[in-house]
Design an enzyme around this catalytic site. Structure first.
Site, PDB file in Angstrom:
ATOM      1  N   HIS A 269       0.844  -1.192   0.000  1.00 44.44           N
ATOM      2  CA  HIS A 269       0.000   0.000   0.000  1.00 44.44           C
ATOM      3  C   HIS A 269       0.881   1.244   0.000  1.00 44.44           C
ATOM      4  O   HIS A 269       1.922   1.293   0.655  1.00 44.44           O
ATOM      5  CB  HIS A 269      -0.916   0.012   1.224  1.00 44.44           C
ATOM      6  CG  HIS A 269      -2.020   1.020   1.150  1.00 44.44           C
ATOM      7  ND1 HIS A 269      -1.846   2.335   1.497  1.00 44.44           N
ATOM      8  CD2 HIS A 269      -3.318   0.902   0.771  1.00 44.44           C
ATOM      9  CE1 HIS A 269      -2.982   2.993   1.335  1.00 44.44           C
ATOM     10  NE2 HIS A 269      -3.898   2.153   0.892  1.00 44.44           N
ATOM     11  N   GLU A 328      -7.628  -3.928  -0.973  1.00 40.45           N
ATOM     12  CA  GLU A 328      -8.183  -4.296  -2.274  1.00 40.45           C
ATOM     13  C   GLU A 328      -8.301  -5.816  -2.437  1.00 40.45           C
ATOM     14  O   GLU A 328      -9.235  -6.312  -3.055  1.00 40.45           O
ATOM     15  CB  GLU A 328      -7.341  -3.691  -3.395  1.00 40.45           C
ATOM     16  CG  GLU A 328      -7.828  -2.299  -3.765  1.00 40.45           C
ATOM     17  CD  GLU A 328      -6.686  -1.378  -4.165  1.00 40.45           C
ATOM     18  OE1 GLU A 328      -5.561  -1.857  -4.331  1.00 40.45           O
ATOM     19  OE2 GLU A 328      -6.938  -0.178  -4.300  1.00 40.45           O
TER      20      GLU A 328
END
Length: 385
Positions: A269, A328
């Site tokens: 991330h 995600e």
């Protein structure tokens, strides 16, 4: 430049761009700490809320600064359930957008919802709160109706006796969902309800700062969310899993991808340097969903088997990078298991984030100050005709 630190100003002048490092507003709504891996929602750590409070409770927290008592919660749930149905003009837009991506259909439909407000241009606290309830109640109806129409089916009318999440899944599939599945979706929506000054939230605040109405600001936020640099693309996570095919092939597949310099979708991330707190919450959701009747169990089970293999290989090949499963991966994992199509994932995300957008609009209207940054001209000078 007002509102920026000297360091931020130097970064902009050096060509950093993107308003990186610029503090654009003061807010009580949420705080993202990428180094500590923390997400604070109106004073509470995310893990204190997600899975413990309903989406309506979290929305009330953002809109009015405190969690509701049981009486107020029941009233809020009833108020929002009563306005879930779409007006005819909105449904006509949804039908006209049958071939469009779901996020585009949501943007177009959202713009029509001001037609159903008593005073669509009002920006008083009471008008903002009424608009927030209306938008938050109707977003799932829009997304579910579009999903059915685009698949060649008639939309299913909402039911006021179901929870927000259970009603959404009912409108998509035509059957009441497993309670565990409905709870998973509700928890997901709480998890994504707000996340700092991201691009869509900032867009909503810029629009609201002009004294534009709530519906205009939220419609603009949807436009910002559509971009793949912001809304993300959980769909590629599913593409990756389909390509892997089986847990037995996972390690070789991951090693080959890393060897040729490709990213492993759903891991790592940009903001969080440690485990994404939203991923931690949704990991628990995925564990709980293992006991549910799921619409698509095969890919769900594959994902749960592949995840520890990917993490082990990443730790070996990229030591010290701390590339952990991100939100995600779990978004794709949870939503596909609920029988939702990848093309609708971003619009489904918006059904959670809308409450946060509305809260930021309420906050910006209270500030009542135009957001008007400056730019640095780098073009030519002295040109002659």
């Amino acid at each position: 430049m007002p509102g920026t630190t000297p360091a931020a100003q130097r970064g902009l002048r050096a060509g950093g761009g993107g308003l990186d490092g610029v503090v654009a507003a003061q807010t009580r709504l949420s705080h993202v700490d990428g180094l500590a891996g923390a997400l604070i929602i109106a004073g509470y750590e995310l893990k204190q809320l997600a899975g413990r409070v309903s989406f309506e409770e979290a929305a009330h927290l953002l809109w009015q600064g405190a969690l509701p008592d049981p009486h107020r919660l029941a009233a809020l749930q009833q108020e929002m359930a009563a306005v879930r149905a779409l007006p005819e003009q909105t449904m006509r837009v949804v039908r006209a957008a049958a071939g469009a991506p779901p996020i585009d259909a949501l943007r177009m439909a959202c713009a029509t919802l001001s037609l159903d407000l008593a005073d669509p241009d009002a920006i008083t606290p009471s008008a903002d709160l009424a608009a927030a309830k209306l938008l938050t109640a109707r977003f799932p109806t829009v997304v579910a109706a579009h999903a059915r129409i685009s698949a060649g089916h008639e939309p299913i009318a909402p039911r006021a006796d179901l929870s927000r999440a259970a009603n959404f899944l009912y409108m998509v599939h035509g059957a009441e969902p497993d309670p565990i599945a409905a709870k998973a979706l509700d928890t997901y929506w709480v998890t994504v309800i707000d996340h700092g000054m991201n691009a869509s939230t900032f867009a909503s605040r810029v629009i609201a700062s002009t004294r534009a109405d709530m519906v205009s600001a939220v419609t603009g936020a949807i436009g910002a969310l559509k971009g793949p640099l912001h809304g993300g693309a959980p769909g590629p996570v599913l593409d990756m899993l389909v390509e892997i095919g089986s847990a037995a092939r996972a390690e070789a597949w991951v090693r080959n991808e890393l060897a040729v310099g490709r990213r492993i979708m759903g891991f790592g991330h940009r903001v969080y340097k440690v485990r994404d707190p939203r991923a931690e919450v949704l990991s628990s959701v995925a564990d709980e969903m293992s006991a549910a009747h799921l619409e698509d169990r095969q890919l769900f089970d594959l994902a749960r088997a592949v995840e520890p293999i990917v993490l082990r290989v990443l730790d070996e090949v990229k030591p010290g990078r701390n590339l952990r499963t991100n939100v995600e991966f779990y978004t794709a994992l949870v939503l596909q298991a609920l029988g939702l199509q990848p093309r609708s994932f971003v619009a489904t995300f918006a059904c959670g984030r809308v409450a946060g957008w509305c809260a930021h609009v309420i906050e910006q209207h209270a500030v009542d100050h135009l957001i008007r940054p400056q730019s640095e001209y780098v073009g030519p000078r002295g040109l002659k005709l």
